[in-house]
Design a protein around this motif. Sequence first.
Motif, PDB file in Angstrom:
ATOM      1  N   HIS A 524      24.595  16.407   4.391  1.00 16.27           N
ATOM      2  CA  HIS A 524      24.466  14.973   4.625  1.00 16.27           C
ATOM      3  C   HIS A 524      26.071  14.613   4.791  1.00 16.27           C
ATOM      4  O   HIS A 524      26.646  13.850   5.487  1.00 16.27           O
ATOM      5  CB  HIS A 524      23.752  14.306   3.756  1.00 16.27           C
ATOM      6  CG  HIS A 524      22.368  14.494   3.942  1.00 16.27           C
ATOM      7  ND1 HIS A 524      21.368  14.115   2.835  1.00 16.27           N
ATOM      8  CD2 HIS A 524      21.437  14.659   4.984  1.00 16.27           C
ATOM      9  CE1 HIS A 524      20.172  14.480   3.345  1.00 16.27           C
ATOM     10  NE2 HIS A 524      20.196  14.617   4.512  1.00 16.27           N
ATOM     11  N   ALA A 525      26.892  15.101   3.679  1.00 12.61           N
ATOM     12  CA  ALA A 525      28.160  14.914   3.736  1.00 12.61           C
ATOM     13  C   ALA A 525      29.020  15.363   5.041  1.00 12.61           C
ATOM     14  O   ALA A 525      29.959  14.804   5.343  1.00 12.61           O
ATOM     15  CB  ALA A 525      28.999  15.665   2.304  1.00 12.61           C
ATOM     16  N   ALA A 526      28.367  16.720   5.227  1.00 10.23           N
ATOM     17  CA  ALA A 526      29.087  17.284   6.687  1.00 10.23           C
ATOM     18  C   ALA A 526      28.843  16.344   7.890  1.00 10.23           C
ATOM     19  O   ALA A 526      29.085  16.645   9.031  1.00 10.23           O
ATOM     20  CB  ALA A 526      29.046  18.630   6.900  1.00 10.23           C
ATOM     21  N   GLY A 527      27.993  15.400   8.102  1.00 12.38           N
ATOM     22  CA  GLY A 527      27.584  14.482   8.988  1.00 12.38           C
ATOM     23  C   GLY A 527      26.290  14.683   9.544  1.00 12.38           C
ATOM     24  O   GLY A 527      26.024  14.036  10.887  1.00 12.38           O
ATOM     25  N   ILE A 528      25.300  15.365   9.031  1.00  6.03           N
ATOM     26  CA  ILE A 528      24.213  15.692   9.697  1.00  6.03           C
ATOM     27  C   ILE A 528      23.355  14.393   8.991  1.00  6.03           C
ATOM     28  O   ILE A 528      23.221  13.962   7.900  1.00  6.03           O
ATOM     29  CB  ILE A 528      23.417  16.904   8.827  1.00  6.03           C
ATOM     30  CG1 ILE A 528      24.035  18.045   9.444  1.00  6.03           C
ATOM     31  CG2 ILE A 528      21.947  16.954   9.215  1.00  6.03           C
ATOM     32  CD1 ILE A 528      24.104  18.350  10.786  1.00  6.03           C
ATOM     33  N   GLN A 529      22.849  13.616  10.117  1.00  6.23           N
ATOM     34  CA  GLN A 529      22.083  12.457   9.792  1.00  6.23           C
ATOM     35  C   GLN A 529      20.690  12.555   9.207  1.00  6.23           C
ATOM     36  O   GLN A 529      20.133  11.692   8.551  1.00  6.23           O
ATOM     37  CB  GLN A 529      22.231  11.483  10.973  1.00  6.23           C
ATOM     38  CG  GLN A 529      23.626  11.156  11.631  1.00  6.23           C
ATOM     39  CD  GLN A 529      23.668  10.942  13.019  1.00  6.23           C
ATOM     40  OE1 GLN A 529      22.690  10.670  13.703  1.00  6.23           O
ATOM     41  NE2 GLN A 529      24.712  10.825  13.701  1.00  6.23           N
ATOM     42  N   HIS A 530      19.860  13.531   9.805  1.00 10.36           N
ATOM     43  CA  HIS A 530      18.565  13.483   9.316  1.00 10.36           C
ATOM     44  C   HIS A 530      18.267  14.983   8.750  1.00 10.36           C
ATOM     45  O   HIS A 530      18.592  16.116   9.477  1.00 10.36           O
ATOM     46  CB  HIS A 530      17.756  13.073  10.676  1.00 10.36           C
ATOM     47  CG  HIS A 530      16.394  12.763  10.404  1.00 10.36           C
ATOM     48  ND1 HIS A 530      15.345  12.611  11.281  1.00 10.36           N
ATOM     49  CD2 HIS A 530      15.667  12.860   9.152  1.00 10.36           C
ATOM     50  CE1 HIS A 530      14.229  12.592  10.730  1.00 10.36           C
ATOM     51  NE2 HIS A 530      14.302  12.515   9.433  1.00 10.36           N
ATOM     52  N   THR A 531      17.598  15.342   7.623  1.00 10.53           N
ATOM     53  CA  THR A 531      17.146  16.505   7.471  1.00 10.53           C
ATOM     54  C   THR A 531      15.565  16.219   7.169  1.00 10.53           C
ATOM     55  O   THR A 531      15.249  15.369   6.619  1.00 10.53           O
ATOM     56  CB  THR A 531      17.769  16.851   6.102  1.00 10.53           C
ATOM     57  OG1 THR A 531      17.526  15.834   5.019  1.00 10.53           O
ATOM     58  CG2 THR A 531      19.295  17.494   6.264  1.00 10.53           C
ATOM     59  N   VAL A 532      14.898  17.371   7.812  1.00 10.64           N
ATOM     60  CA  VAL A 532      13.538  17.097   7.679  1.00 10.64           C
ATOM     61  C   VAL A 532      12.925  18.608   7.072  1.00 10.64           C
ATOM     62  O   VAL A 532      13.477  19.763   7.750  1.00 10.64           O
ATOM     63  CB  VAL A 532      12.659  16.896   9.352  1.00 10.64           C
ATOM     64  CG1 VAL A 532      11.587  16.888   9.278  1.00 10.64           C
ATOM     65  CG2 VAL A 532      13.838  15.997   9.914  1.00 10.64           C
ATOM     66  N   MET A 533      11.846  18.548   6.485  1.00 13.99           N
ATOM     67  CA  MET A 533      11.067  19.631   6.114  1.00 13.99           C
ATOM     68  C   MET A 533       9.777  19.863   6.857  1.00 13.99           C
ATOM     69  O   MET A 533       8.997  18.841   6.657  1.00 13.99           O
ATOM     70  CB  MET A 533      10.781  19.718   4.498  1.00 13.99           C
ATOM     71  CG  MET A 533      10.455  20.980   3.850  1.00 13.99           C
ATOM     72  SD  MET A 533      10.216  20.961   2.099  1.00 13.99           S
ATOM     73  CE  MET A 533       8.721  19.884   2.194  1.00 13.99           C
ATOM     74  N   LEU A 534       9.628  21.009   7.395  1.00 10.14           N
ATOM     75  CA  LEU A 534       8.376  21.303   7.972  1.00 10.14           C
ATOM     76  C   LEU A 534       7.515  22.642   7.077  1.00 10.14           C
ATOM     77  O   LEU A 534       8.090  23.470   6.947  1.00 10.14           O
ATOM     78  CB  LEU A 534       8.364  21.736   9.388  1.00 10.14           C
ATOM     79  CG  LEU A 534       9.386  20.806  10.515  1.00 10.14           C
ATOM     80  CD1 LEU A 534       9.299  21.473  11.822  1.00 10.14           C
ATOM     81  CD2 LEU A 534       8.744  19.262  10.555  1.00 10.14           C
TER      82      LEU A 534
END
Length: 686
Positions: A524-534
Amino acid sequence: MNEYKVKGLTCANCTRELQDEINKLPSGESASLSYNTGKLKVDRSVDINKVKKILSSDGAFIEDGNDDHHDHQHQSGINWIALLSISALFYVAGFITENFLNEYIAIGMFLAATVLSGYQTFLKGLKNLSKFKFNIETLMTIALIGALGIGEWKEGALVAILFGLNEYLEGLGMQKARKSMEKLLEIAPKEATVIENNEERIVSISSLGVDHIVLVRAGEKIPSDGIVIEGKSSVNEAAITGEAMPVEKAINEPVFGGSINNEGILKIKITKAYEDSSLAKILHLVEEAQETKTPTELFINKFAKYYTPLIMIIAAFVMLIPPLLLDGSWGDWFYQGLAVLIVGCPCALVLSSPIAIVSGITKNARNGILIKGGVFLEQLGKVTTIAFDKTGTLTKGEPYVEDYIEYHPGFLQIAASIEKNSTHPIAKAIIKKAKGLSYLPVEELKTVTGSGLVAQIEGVTYFLGNESHMKDFTFQQNVMEQIEQYKERGMTIVILATDEDALGIMGISDEIREESINVIKNLHAAGIQHTVMLTGDHEKTAEKVAGKVGVKSYFASLLPDQKVAKIKELSNREKVAMVGDGINDAPALATADLGIAMGKGTDSAIETADIVLMQNHLGKLPNAIKSAKKVNSIIKLNIALALGLKLIALLLTIPGLLTLWIAILSDMGATILVTLISLTVLYEKK
């Protein structure tokens, strides 16, 4: 296809033009010449002598593998520096002579400086001009002839010297990036000590086969993938995984080719010939990765084809329009037009991407991150959403006893005694939890498929298993409440009971990787806006893991085809990378914009995804994304610098202030800046 190493490639644009010439040969359509790697690939039926002739027209040659060519190349580099140095001395001498002695002697000095530093460019330019081929050498030749024709001896000499220096520095930058890659490739072992009939024999790595027994002493490289059959040692697997911490190895444990035995002596049974080993595949893929063209590079190469003719048209306008329509001086505007020609050099522009891409791939490979091509490095820098598989990715994929409650003091001992011979993952978790306790003798043991075990110990019958195993039992209220509590916390339930009452309950979970929480935070700090777990697990388990690791959203109870559908849905709105173990998640990895597998060198991981994290965890993923974003930023900056400096130089023609040396300095400045900025990728902190 035959593959050759080519020395003497002077610039990215020139290399592209040489490839175009080779492609015109009979059966040469599929030939490729890479400036990044210095490698030529041609069909076996192509006349190699004709290829050599084309290469020699630009001073390049095919290396034959002996030391002579290396010396020749090295000597060539020294001669080039010497020529430029002597040319500079002639120029300074001419400058002094012009002011204090004789103008004609000064002209001789300037001419000598021009010839020494510019004769190679001049000869190439004349050849190109005779073929109506307009590239940088052609433009420089026209500019030099024009400058000398109107008596600009001093500026002509300065242009020749600066252009020669520019070409040298351009080659030096790419050479630095190539050497960094070659250093990485040097980790491959060359020889192995094979044991046959109790005798040791040194063999080349290429002759090593499956089932050979090899001896690896302290400090030596393990020659190929295998299994330890004798000895114990710690092994440095940094060549494979990028992890510097040594890994302990004992009998029956796997080892990777290219890793280093730290101490002791190991006997290893080879399980893969070197060319099939993890290291060989990694090095092959890294080499291939350098040769792939990113969309940006393809665009730049296409643009460069039209850029030079456009500059020639602009130069013609500059030479003709002001004198014809604005009563300008023919001499002054002819001089300005020559300067515009020099601005037409596309080398800095073409160089804006490859050095940064090679540096990025090399740096990540050193760090245990295998990126299979520049296009994937570029994509990684553009990803906004990362989808994770749960089991084996965010979690260890190994059940453990997260919590338990005992209603009988011998609960753990009895449960472990019943499970002691089982290889089921949950059984292993129970045995691990009861470590240190002695086992009780089990008199009878019966498996009830899908639910649990029935055992007899010291004449008492015990039932161990899940809720369905106990469906006919009536437990006390507090036991039922505890079961519900564990279920609410997303745990799998294991109950030990007699036919009278429950002795204890265990809550089994898939252990979350220690680094997962920090990885998600750093992403998230590196600029990834959305993390999702499947995950295919049920809702409560998914909710628990998602909450602990910090992913922004999760989707539970998904079958493999539903994971693919979810990736497609996310890809419609965002740039999505999918991270999985490279085995069970292949369809989702293939569907995502970018597939990232983790697998510590497993074949399936290497073959499945676009990017492979060679460690068996996600720890270095945030750094890989930061590195990719930096490469993308550098390429944009390089393009802006390359075009910006040329635009400034061209704008100087409006007031008539553009000179030949300003023109060459604008290109030289762009080339040096582009090269230096690109090389910073190699030396940034991890």
